[in-house]
Design a protein around this motif. Structure first.
Motif, PDB file in Angstrom:
ATOM      1  N   LEU A 132       0.791  -1.170  -0.013  1.00 42.18           N
ATOM      2  CA  LEU A 132       0.023  -0.029  -0.147  1.00 42.18           C
ATOM      3  C   LEU A 132       0.687   1.332   0.144  1.00 42.18           C
ATOM      4  N   ARG A 133       2.117   1.066   0.641  1.00 38.23           N
ATOM      5  CA  ARG A 133       2.882   2.396   0.756  1.00 38.23           C
ATOM      6  C   ARG A 133       4.391   2.241   0.119  1.00 38.23           C
ATOM      7  N   THR A 134       4.805   2.999  -0.722  1.00 38.52           N
ATOM      8  CA  THR A 134       6.098   2.881  -1.181  1.00 38.52           C
ATOM      9  C   THR A 134       7.276   2.551   0.035  1.00 38.52           C
ATOM     10  N   ALA A 135       7.231   3.252   1.122  1.00 36.35           N
ATOM     11  CA  ALA A 135       8.032   3.008   2.357  1.00 36.35           C
ATOM     12  C   ALA A 135       7.936   1.699   2.714  1.00 36.35           C
ATOM     13  N   SER A 136       6.855   1.069   2.583  1.00 37.95           N
ATOM     14  CA  SER A 136       6.790  -0.486   3.052  1.00 37.95           C
ATOM     15  C   SER A 136       7.675  -1.241   2.405  1.00 37.95           C
ATOM     16  N   VAL A 137       7.783  -1.135   0.993  1.00 36.87           N
ATOM     17  CA  VAL A 137       8.748  -1.933   0.131  1.00 36.87           C
ATOM     18  C   VAL A 137      10.112  -1.708   0.578  1.00 36.87           C
ATOM     19  N   ASN A 138      10.446  -0.283   0.808  1.00 36.85           N
ATOM     20  CA  ASN A 138      11.967  -0.149   1.354  1.00 36.85           C
ATOM     21  C   ASN A 138      12.034  -1.115   2.766  1.00 36.85           C
ATOM     22  N   GLU A 139      11.111  -0.576   3.630  1.00 39.81           N
ATOM     23  CA  GLU A 139      11.257  -1.604   4.840  1.00 39.81           C
ATOM     24  C   GLU A 139      11.331  -3.121   4.701  1.00 39.81           C
ATOM     25  N   PHE A 140      10.627  -3.571   3.899  1.00 36.61           N
ATOM     26  CA  PHE A 140      10.672  -4.871   3.504  1.00 36.61           C
ATOM     27  C   PHE A 140      12.051  -5.288   3.002  1.00 36.61           C
ATOM     28  N   ILE A 141      12.693  -4.710   2.119  1.00 38.04           N
ATOM     29  CA  ILE A 141      13.979  -4.655   1.605  1.00 38.04           C
ATOM     30  C   ILE A 141      15.058  -4.793   2.602  1.00 38.04           C
ATOM     31  N   LEU A 142      14.797  -3.782   3.547  1.00 39.29           N
ATOM     32  CA  LEU A 142      15.965  -3.688   4.955  1.00 39.29           C
ATOM     33  C   LEU A 142      15.445  -4.738   5.839  1.00 39.29           C
ATOM     34  N   ASN A 143      14.484  -5.318   6.125  1.00 44.17           N
ATOM     35  CA  ASN A 143      14.194  -6.215   7.049  1.00 44.17           C
ATOM     36  C   ASN A 143      14.733  -7.704   6.335  1.00 44.17           C
ATOM     37  N   LEU A 155      16.101  -4.526  -6.213  1.00 46.76           N
ATOM     38  CA  LEU A 155      14.403  -4.244  -6.576  1.00 46.76           C
ATOM     39  C   LEU A 155      14.478  -3.882  -7.937  1.00 46.76           C
ATOM     40  N   LYS A 156      13.902  -4.776  -8.661  1.00 43.62           N
ATOM     41  CA  LYS A 156      13.661  -4.697 -10.031  1.00 43.62           C
ATOM     42  C   LYS A 156      12.764  -3.682 -10.431  1.00 43.62           C
ATOM     43  N   VAL A 157      11.397  -3.639 -10.114  1.00 42.80           N
ATOM     44  CA  VAL A 157      10.310  -2.840 -10.809  1.00 42.80           C
ATOM     45  C   VAL A 157       9.503  -2.437  -9.407  1.00 42.80           C
ATOM     46  N   VAL A 158       9.101  -1.359  -9.318  1.00 46.63           N
ATOM     47  CA  VAL A 158       8.084  -0.699  -8.690  1.00 46.63           C
ATOM     48  C   VAL A 158       7.320   0.117  -9.442  1.00 46.63           C
ATOM     49  N   LYS A 159       5.841  -0.317  -9.553  1.00 48.03           N
ATOM     50  CA  LYS A 159       5.124   0.169 -10.460  1.00 48.03           C
ATOM     51  C   LYS A 159       3.816   0.606  -9.643  1.00 48.03           C
ATOM     52  N   LYS A 160       3.348   1.733  -9.799  1.00 56.61           N
ATOM     53  CA  LYS A 160       2.013   2.281  -9.068  1.00 56.61           C
ATOM     54  C   LYS A 160       0.827   1.672 -10.069  1.00 56.61           C
ATOM     55  N   VAL A 161      -0.091   1.195  -9.556  1.00 55.95           N
ATOM     56  CA  VAL A 161      -1.362   0.575 -10.208  1.00 55.95           C
ATOM     57  C   VAL A 161      -2.439   0.905  -9.174  1.00 55.95           C
ATOM     58  N   THR A 162      -3.681   1.401  -9.777  1.00 63.44           N
ATOM     59  CA  THR A 162      -4.745   2.031  -9.130  1.00 63.44           C
ATOM     60  C   THR A 162      -5.944   0.655  -9.357  1.00 63.44           C
ATOM     61  N   VAL A 163      -6.504   0.296  -8.353  1.00 64.74           N
ATOM     62  CA  VAL A 163      -7.487  -0.632  -7.971  1.00 64.74           C
ATOM     63  C   VAL A 163      -8.430  -0.337  -7.454  1.00 64.74           C
ATOM     64  N   GLU A 164      -9.659  -0.400  -7.911  1.00 68.36           N
ATOM     65  CA  GLU A 164     -10.814   0.279  -7.086  1.00 68.36           C
ATOM     66  C   GLU A 164     -10.602   1.569  -6.362  1.00 68.36           C
ATOM     67  N   ASN A 165     -10.083   2.569  -6.774  1.00 67.71           N
ATOM     68  CA  ASN A 165      -9.681   3.969  -6.493  1.00 67.71           C
ATOM     69  C   ASN A 165      -8.700   3.927  -5.344  1.00 67.71           C
ATOM     70  N   MET A 166      -7.786   2.628  -5.241  1.00 67.99           N
ATOM     71  CA  MET A 166      -6.737   2.550  -4.434  1.00 67.99           C
ATOM     72  C   MET A 166      -5.533   2.658  -5.056  1.00 67.99           C
ATOM     73  N   PHE A 171       5.863  -4.723  -6.953  1.00 61.78           N
ATOM     74  CA  PHE A 171       7.012  -4.589  -7.042  1.00 61.78           C
ATOM     75  C   PHE A 171       7.789  -6.089  -7.480  1.00 61.78           C
ATOM     76  N   ASN A 172       8.904  -6.122  -7.948  1.00 66.47           N
ATOM     77  CA  ASN A 172       9.686  -7.582  -8.120  1.00 66.47           C
ATOM     78  C   ASN A 172      11.025  -7.319  -7.636  1.00 66.47           C
ATOM     79  N   ILE A 173      11.343  -8.303  -6.610  1.00 60.83           N
ATOM     80  CA  ILE A 173      12.278  -8.401  -6.044  1.00 60.83           C
ATOM     81  C   ILE A 173      13.276  -9.625  -6.345  1.00 60.83           C
ATOM     82  N   THR A 174      14.516  -9.541  -6.530  1.00 60.37           N
ATOM     83  CA  THR A 174      15.537 -10.903  -6.733  1.00 60.37           C
ATOM     84  C   THR A 174      16.466 -10.594  -5.729  1.00 60.37           C
ATOM     85  N   ALA A 175      16.763 -11.686  -5.146  1.00 60.96           N
ATOM     86  CA  ALA A 175      17.884 -11.911  -4.073  1.00 60.96           C
ATOM     87  C   ALA A 175      18.543 -13.097  -4.017  1.00 60.96           C
TER      88      ALA A 175
END
Length: 181
Positions: A132-143, A155-166, A171-175
Motif C-alpha cells: 500500500l505504501r512505497t515506504a513499506s517496500v523499502n522497509e521490506f528490503i531492509l528487513n 529491487l527490479k520494478v516498482v509500479k504504481k497501479v490503481t485498483v478500485e480507487n486505491m 514490485f519485483n525483487i530478486t535476491a
C-alpha cells in the motif's frame, strides 16, 4: 659196451619255425586287439562321464541363469528404491531450506506488504508482491537484509497501479539466499 635201443624210437617231427612266428604274430595281434578294446572301453566310459558332467553343468547353468535373472531384477528394484530414497532425502533437506526461507520472509514482511509470487531456484529467489505504501517496500528490503539469509537484494520494478480507487505499488525483487546464514 654198446648200447642198443630196441624200442622203436619216435621220430621227432620238426616244427617249422614259421608256425612259431605265426603263433607269436597272432598273440601280438590278439594283445593289440585286446588293448585297443580295453582302451576304447575306457575312452567310452570317460566320454560317458564327461557327457554326464556336461549335462549336469548345463542343468546347473540353467538353474543359476534363472537365479541370476531374479538377482538382476532385485538389483534393478533396489536401484529404483534407492533413487526414490535419495529423492525423499533431497526433498526433506529442501524442506528445511524452504521452511527457513519462508519463516524469514514472514518476519521481514511489513503488515501492508503481501507476496503474490515466490520462485525459488537454486540459491536465488524472485518475489513479486504488492504494497500500500512505497515506504513499506523499502522497509521490506531492509528487513530482508537484517535476516542475514538474503543477500544481493535487487529491487527490479516498482509500479504504481490503481485498483478500485486505491493506489497499490507492485514490485519485483530478486535476491541470493544463504541457507543456514
Amino acid at each position: 659196451m654198446i648200447r642198443i635201443n630196441l624200442l622203436a624210437s619216435k621220430k621227432r617231427k620238426k616244427v617249422n619255425k614259421g608256425i612259431y612266428e605265426l603263433i607269436l604274430f597272432l598273440m601280438v595281434v590278439g594283445f593289440l586287439v585286446a588293448s585297443c578294446f580295453i582302451i576304447n572301453s575306457s575312452l567310452d566310459n570317460q566320454i560317458l562321464i564327461a557327457k554326464n558332467e556336461v549335462s549336469k553343468l548345463d542343468r546347473e547353468y540353467k538353474r543359476l541363469s534363472k537365479i541370476k535373472k531374479e538377482v538382476d531384477g532385485f538389483k534393478k528394484r533396489k536401484e529404483e528404491l534407492q533413487k526414490k530414497i535419495d529423492i525423499v532425502k533431497k526433498l526433506k533437506q529442501g524442506q528445511k531450506g524452504y521452511y527457513e526461507i519462508l519463516r524469514n520472509l514472514e518476519y521481514a514482511m511489513p503488515e501492508d506488504v503481501w507476496v503474490s509470487k515466490f520462485d525459488f531456484q537454486g540459491d536465488s529467489v524472485n518475489l513479486n508482491g504488492s504494497s500500500l505504501r512505497t515506504a513499506s517496500v523499502n522497509e521490506f528490503i531492509l528487513n530482508l537484509y537484517s535476516t542475514k539469509m538474503f543477500d544481493n537484494i535487487d529491487l527490479k520494478v516498482v509500479k504504481k497501479v490503481t485498483v478500485e480507487n486505491m493506489d497499490i505499488n507492485d514490485f519485483n525483487i530478486t535476491a541470493k539466499i544463504k541457507i543456514g546464514g
